[in-house]
Design an enzyme around this catalytic site. Structure first.
Site, PDB file in Angstrom:
ATOM      1  N   HIS A  79       0.847  -1.199   0.000  1.00 41.81           N
ATOM      2  CA  HIS A  79       0.000   0.000   0.000  1.00 41.81           C
ATOM      3  C   HIS A  79       0.883   1.250   0.000  1.00 41.81           C
ATOM      4  O   HIS A  79       1.111   1.830  -1.053  1.00 41.81           O
ATOM      5  CB  HIS A  79      -0.927  -0.080   1.209  1.00 41.81           C
ATOM      6  CG  HIS A  79      -2.025   0.925   1.244  1.00 41.81           C
ATOM      7  ND1 HIS A  79      -2.252   1.841   0.256  1.00 41.81           N
ATOM      8  CD2 HIS A  79      -2.991   1.150   2.176  1.00 41.81           C
ATOM      9  CE1 HIS A  79      -3.289   2.588   0.567  1.00 41.81           C
ATOM     10  NE2 HIS A  79      -3.763   2.193   1.726  1.00 41.81           N
TER      11      HIS A  79
ATOM     12  N   HIS B 244      -2.285  -0.807 -11.527  1.00 42.42           N
ATOM     13  CA  HIS B 244      -3.144  -0.393 -10.420  1.00 42.42           C
ATOM     14  C   HIS B 244      -4.418  -1.219 -10.451  1.00 42.42           C
ATOM     15  O   HIS B 244      -4.898  -1.556 -11.539  1.00 42.42           O
ATOM     16  CB  HIS B 244      -3.486   1.103 -10.544  1.00 42.42           C
ATOM     17  CG  HIS B 244      -3.980   1.705  -9.278  1.00 42.42           C
ATOM     18  ND1 HIS B 244      -5.296   1.632  -8.899  1.00 42.42           N
ATOM     19  CD2 HIS B 244      -3.337   2.376  -8.295  1.00 42.42           C
ATOM     20  CE1 HIS B 244      -5.434   2.242  -7.729  1.00 42.42           C
ATOM     21  NE2 HIS B 244      -4.258   2.703  -7.337  1.00 42.42           N
TER      22      HIS B 244
ATOM     23  N   ASP C   1       3.138   6.067  -7.451  1.00 37.29           N
ATOM     24  CA  ASP C   1       4.399   5.782  -6.779  1.00 37.29           C
ATOM     25  C   ASP C   1       5.616   5.781  -7.704  1.00 37.29           C
ATOM     26  O   ASP C   1       6.745   5.703  -7.234  1.00 37.29           O
ATOM     27  CB  ASP C   1       4.314   4.414  -6.092  1.00 37.29           C
ATOM     28  CG  ASP C   1       3.362   4.445  -4.923  1.00 37.29           C
ATOM     29  OD1 ASP C   1       3.448   5.409  -4.143  1.00 37.29           O
ATOM     30  OD2 ASP C   1       2.524   3.547  -4.810  1.00 37.29           O
TER      31      ASP C   1
HETATM   32  N1  CMC Z   1       4.694  -5.358 -13.744  1.00 39.20           N
HETATM   33  C1  CMC Z   1       4.534  -6.425 -14.575  1.00 39.20           C
HETATM   34  N2  CMC Z   1       3.372  -7.060 -14.749  1.00 39.20           N
HETATM   35  C2  CMC Z   1       2.329  -6.634 -14.035  1.00 39.20           C
HETATM   36  C3  CMC Z   1       2.423  -5.540 -13.156  1.00 39.20           C
HETATM   37  C4  CMC Z   1       3.665  -4.891 -13.028  1.00 39.20           C
HETATM   38  N3  CMC Z   1       3.815  -3.857 -12.217  1.00 39.20           N
HETATM   39  N4  CMC Z   1       1.216  -5.318 -12.575  1.00 39.20           N
HETATM   40  C5  CMC Z   1       0.398  -6.239 -13.081  1.00 39.20           C
HETATM   41  N5  CMC Z   1       1.075  -7.035 -13.966  1.00 39.20           N
HETATM   42  C6  CMC Z   1       0.502  -8.115 -14.780  1.00 39.20           C
HETATM   43  C7  CMC Z   1       0.272  -9.368 -13.941  1.00 39.20           C
HETATM   44  O1  CMC Z   1       1.388 -10.226 -13.974  1.00 39.20           O
HETATM   45  C8  CMC Z   1      -0.917  -9.960 -14.635  1.00 39.20           C
HETATM   46  O2  CMC Z   1      -0.470 -10.559 -15.828  1.00 39.20           O
HETATM   47  P1  CMC Z   1      -1.149 -11.954 -16.351  1.00 39.20           P
HETATM   48  O3  CMC Z   1      -2.559 -11.564 -16.703  1.00 39.20           O
HETATM   49  O4  CMC Z   1      -0.316 -12.360 -17.503  1.00 39.20           O
HETATM   50  O5  CMC Z   1      -1.080 -12.890 -15.177  1.00 39.20           O
HETATM   51  C9  CMC Z   1      -1.756  -8.747 -15.043  1.00 39.20           C
HETATM   52  O6  CMC Z   1      -0.787  -7.685 -15.203  1.00 39.20           O
HETATM   53  C10 CMC Z   1      -2.816  -8.333 -14.025  1.00 39.20           C
HETATM   54  O7  CMC Z   1      -2.177  -8.155 -12.770  1.00 39.20           O
HETATM   55  P2  CMC Z   1      -2.860  -8.350 -11.339  1.00 39.20           P
HETATM   56  O8  CMC Z   1      -1.808  -8.699 -10.345  1.00 39.20           O
HETATM   57  O9  CMC Z   1      -4.027  -9.289 -11.471  1.00 39.20           O
HETATM   58  O10 CMC Z   1      -3.430  -6.920 -11.075  1.00 39.20           O
HETATM   59  P3  CMC Z   1      -3.941  -6.361  -9.645  1.00 39.20           P
HETATM   60  O11 CMC Z   1      -5.010  -5.395  -9.944  1.00 39.20           O
HETATM   61  O12 CMC Z   1      -4.245  -7.479  -8.714  1.00 39.20           O
HETATM   62  O13 CMC Z   1      -2.628  -5.647  -9.097  1.00 39.20           O
HETATM   63  C11 CMC Z   1      -1.069  -4.015  -8.466  1.00 39.20           C
HETATM   64  C12 CMC Z   1      -2.465  -4.288  -9.018  1.00 39.20           C
HETATM   65  C13 CMC Z   1      -0.899  -2.524  -8.207  1.00 39.20           C
HETATM   66  C14 CMC Z   1      -0.865  -4.765  -7.118  1.00 39.20           C
HETATM   67  C15 CMC Z   1      -0.024  -4.500  -9.507  1.00 39.20           C
HETATM   68  O14 CMC Z   1      -0.203  -3.810 -10.723  1.00 39.20           O
HETATM   69  C16 CMC Z   1       1.408  -4.369  -9.008  1.00 39.20           C
HETATM   70  O15 CMC Z   1       1.897  -5.261  -8.307  1.00 39.20           O
HETATM   71  N6  CMC Z   1       2.104  -3.229  -9.327  1.00 39.20           N
HETATM   72  C17 CMC Z   1       3.418  -2.994  -8.838  1.00 39.20           C
HETATM   73  C18 CMC Z   1       3.365  -2.480  -7.407  1.00 39.20           C
HETATM   74  C19 CMC Z   1       2.891  -1.045  -7.328  1.00 39.20           C
HETATM   75  O16 CMC Z   1       3.326  -0.186  -8.074  1.00 39.20           O
HETATM   76  N7  CMC Z   1       1.985  -0.781  -6.379  1.00 39.20           N
HETATM   77  C20 CMC Z   1       1.445   0.554  -6.145  1.00 39.20           C
HETATM   78  C21 CMC Z   1       0.009   0.650  -6.486  1.00 39.20           C
HETATM   79  S1  CMC Z   1      -0.611   2.324  -6.452  1.00 39.20           S
HETATM   80  C22 CMC Z   1      -0.623   2.741  -4.785  1.00 39.20           C
HETATM   81  C23 CMC Z   1      -1.948   3.172  -4.256  1.00 39.20           C
HETATM   82  O17 CMC Z   1      -2.771   3.754  -4.982  1.00 39.20           O
HETATM   83  O18 CMC Z   1      -2.166   2.923  -3.035  1.00 39.20           O
END
Ligand code: CMC
Length: 430
Positions: free
Chosen positions: A267, A308, A364
């Site tokens: 987070h 995101h 971020d």
């Molecule tokens: N780099 C590479 N691939 C990614 C990334 C990334 N940063 N984020 C998502 N993916 C891929 C993931 O591997 C998946 O691919 P596939 O469909 O082939 O399995 C697809 O995109 C969907 O990902 P998800 O994990 O199901 O998406 P989510 O909505 O559960 O996750 C997230 C969102 C923010 C946790 C994720 O994008 C991530 O881990 N990002 C990096 C960490 C980050 O920057 N976090 C800060 C978020 S903003 C802070 C806030 O607003 O509080």
């Protein structure tokens, strides 16, 4: 066209008409769906609340596909351009932009509440010399509940307002003391002649000079960063604030839980992860190789600061932050990691892997670079997030308290443990 959803239970052949309001059905309307009198009734199963609205809220609106973020209807870009944090906090808390005299009174009220009780200072002294500032911050916020027992009067409007002013005013002081403690420097008292963020910089960085003169560009940059972080609807920490607050505990105690949720790397800690990633990449020529690793999924490496849960286009906060970064670097000098970040973004935005998954820079991606250039250690990043988010947490807490439909939060579960069994005496257990 009727605003209803027809549901046929194939176990019984019975048909139900469920009203649809605002694109949702009420989970409680499913309870009538039973196979027999002993059946508890149907529930929904939604781990991590991926598709469940837990409240009605008039505070923040996000359209993740279009990259829109509004506080009380005002676009984040306009607030970042024209407003300051205290005015934005007023908007978030009270629903309207203040008039000039309301803003003056609000600013005055916040300014005169920035001091901490001397015993709070003594409490903070008790932390280990190298304690993490976020640990100090959230513990100290909790301590405030013991200093202000009147905060228990949560249904008294006057008391709520009083705690609101205290919290908005005192969180920067606690944050600055936590920082000074963690680096072994004496605490600096607030300077009420300075603006909210200028005073914060004073409490953080003042040394032996009689009067600290913050750089106005940096004070303004911090102000904009505070505006961008002031609220973000029902995220993990805000949901924690509402959940804990629903037990009718005082707001200081509820805010400890919200801050603890923010402490987690998924987070409030992602900007720190971005810096670590940029350092690990080390130089611009190694960016393509890193992108390749991310795409292969090798070792679960992700492009931190990208993607995101809600935004499926460019995070509007990231756009503003990118502009602010340029301003800050004119004062502090360019963060050497910036070039790597720009190259990562350039390549990722053209790459099919990121395009097809709608992965764009989030808030971020650039914020850590700015904080680092301003002289903050990474441990301070979640604390810098918690200061402005306090406005959002309190507004959401109050909205929850006054919402006639809300009760103590109490999710259901699907029990997967053993059925009832007989107690086995200790000497009979194998
Ligand atoms: N780099 C590479 N691939 C990614 C990334 C990334 N940063 N984020 C998502 N993916 C891929 C993931 O591997 C998946 O691919 P596939 O469909 O082939 O399995 C697809 O995109 C969907 O990902 P998800 O994990 O199901 O998406 P989510 O909505 O559960 O996750 C997230 C969102 C923010 C946790 C994720 O994008 C991530 O881990 N990002 C990096 C960490 C980050 O920057 N976090 C800060 C978020 S903003 C802070 C806030 O607003 O509080």
């Amino acid at each position: 066209m009727a605003d209803t959803l027809s549901v046929v239970d194939n176990r019984t052949g019975k048909k139900y008409e469920l009203p649809i309001q605002d694109g949702t059905i009420r989970a409680m309307d499913l309870r009538q769906i039973k196979t027999g009198p002993d059946d508890f009734g149907m529930m929904t199963y939604d781990p991590a609340f991926l598709n469940t609205a837990s409240c009605r809220s008039a505070i923040t609106y996000i359209d993740g596909d279009k990259g829109i973020l509004l506080y009380r209807g005002y676009p984040i870009e306009e607030l970042a351009e024209h407003s300051d944090y205290l005015e934005t906090a007023y908007l978030i808390l009270f629903g309207e932009l203040p008039t000039a005299s309301q803003l003056q009174a609000w600013t005055h009220e916040i300014t005169i509440h920035t001091m901490l009780h001397e015993n709070v200072k003594k409490f903070m002294d008790g932390f280990q010399y190298d304690a993490h500032p976020m640990g100090i911050f959230l513990s100290t916020v909790g301590v405030l509940s013991t200093f202000y027992p009147d905060a228990k009067q949560i249904f008294d409007k006057g008391s709520r307002l009083h705690q609101t002013r205290r919290l908005i005013a005192k969180v920067p002081s606690i944050a600055a003391y936590a920082f000074r403690h963690s680096i072994g420097r004496p605490y600096i008292y607030p300077d009420n002649e300075l603006s909210f963020t200028a005073n914060f910089l004073n409490m953080l960085f003042k040394m032996t000079e009689l009067k600290y003169q913050p750089n106005p560009v940096l004070a303004r940059a911090l102000d904009v960063l505070f505006i961008l972080h002031a609220d973000h609807e029902q995220n993990c920490s805000t949901s924690a604030m509402r959940n804990i607050g629903s037990s009718h505990v005082d707001p200081y105690s509820a805010l400890v839980g919200a801050a603890a949720a923010l402490y987690g790397p998924l987070h409030g800690g992602a900007n720190e992860a971005v810096l670590r990633m940029l350092k690990e990449i080390g130089s611009v020529d190694r960016v393509p190789e890193f992108i390749k690793r991310v795409k292969s999924g090798e070792g679960g490496v992700r492009l931190m600061g990208f993607g995101h849960r809600v935004y499926k286009s460019y995070d509007p906060r990231a756009k503003v932050i990118k502009r602010i970064a340029d301003l800050v670097f004119t004062v502090t000098g360019r963060n050497p990691l910036l070039q790597i970040a720009l190259e990562l973004e350039r390549i990722a935005l053209q790459d099919e892997y990121f395009i097809s998954r709608k992965l764009y820079p989030n808030v971020d991606f650039y914020s850590g670079l700015i904080y680092q250039a301003m002289g903050f250690p990474v441990e301070m990043f979640p604390v810098l997030f918690a200061i402005p988010r306090t406005a959002g947490w309190i507004a959401q807490w109050e909205e929850m308290l006054l919402d006639q439909e809300q009760k103590i939060a109490r999710p259901r579960q699907i029990y997967t443990g053993p059925k009832v069994r007989e107690y086995v005496p200790r000497d009979k257990r194998s």
